[in-house]
Design a protein around this motif. Sequence first.
Motif: not given
Length: 294
Positions: A197-205, A227-233, A247-257
Amino acid sequence: MADDVDWNALAAQVMANYEATGSWYVGDATPPVSQPDPVPEPEQPPPVAEQPPPAPEPAPVDWNAIAAQVLANYEATGSWYMGDATPPVTPSDPAPEPEQPPAPGTPVEARPGYTVVLSDDFSNGYDHSHWGDPFPLPYPNGPSSNGAYIWNPGDVNVRDGEMQVTMTHQADGTWTTSGFNSFKAGVGIHYGTVDFDARVESAQGTTAAFLMWPMTDTWPPEIDILETPKGDAMHVLHWGNSSADADVIMGGPDPSDWHHYTLTWLPDLVKIETDGQLVAQWDYNPLMCRWGSA
């Protein structure tokens, strides 16, 4: 016969009666009335058992009205049925109680076919036998490769029962951060699953990463569970001998939750799930290495 009978007078009386009434009789002019035999009482039929009243005739069925009602119910509710516009409710089994997370310190039960290699709920603080020493190792002390921050083991600690990696703005104006990995304690897997279980605080840079790193400490390969570049999953599979082999795949719920993440690594498949929903999957040739989790 007696001598005093006046036969002539009797004859005259009989004649007078005949002429007056048409009947021959002796006496006054009122002919005698013969009493008829009494009329027998009519024979009564035997009593008949009382029969129940006949049932009323059923009312005719108005099939057109029933069809119109069924159609109206369908248009109102999306269900075909007779009766008022409230569809019949089929009782369902009671909803199962939501699964509760294990209490701190509870041993993790292995899934069928798996063996638990490492389990930590951080209720006993930072366990060096699970995670070794926090970074900077394998990175050198001092600024990061891009010069944006400095590796600082003090940015890894267990607080309030949570393993936390912080980013700290130091008094001299520099930023510091760090990380931890089970391979530093010599704990790794060769195929299996990883759950956390994890969450990542969203902050610029800023960005964070939860990844699988080779036990050999030689990159590549690498599986980035999150990984959470620019707050994305973002989810990445690295292979081969260069950073281009990814190979990069974007998507998934907001990682800040808070979310539950699961990696499944099999001989011919890598897949990542967030809260039980598939967010990334790769078919690949086996990467013959043992990986730790960071």
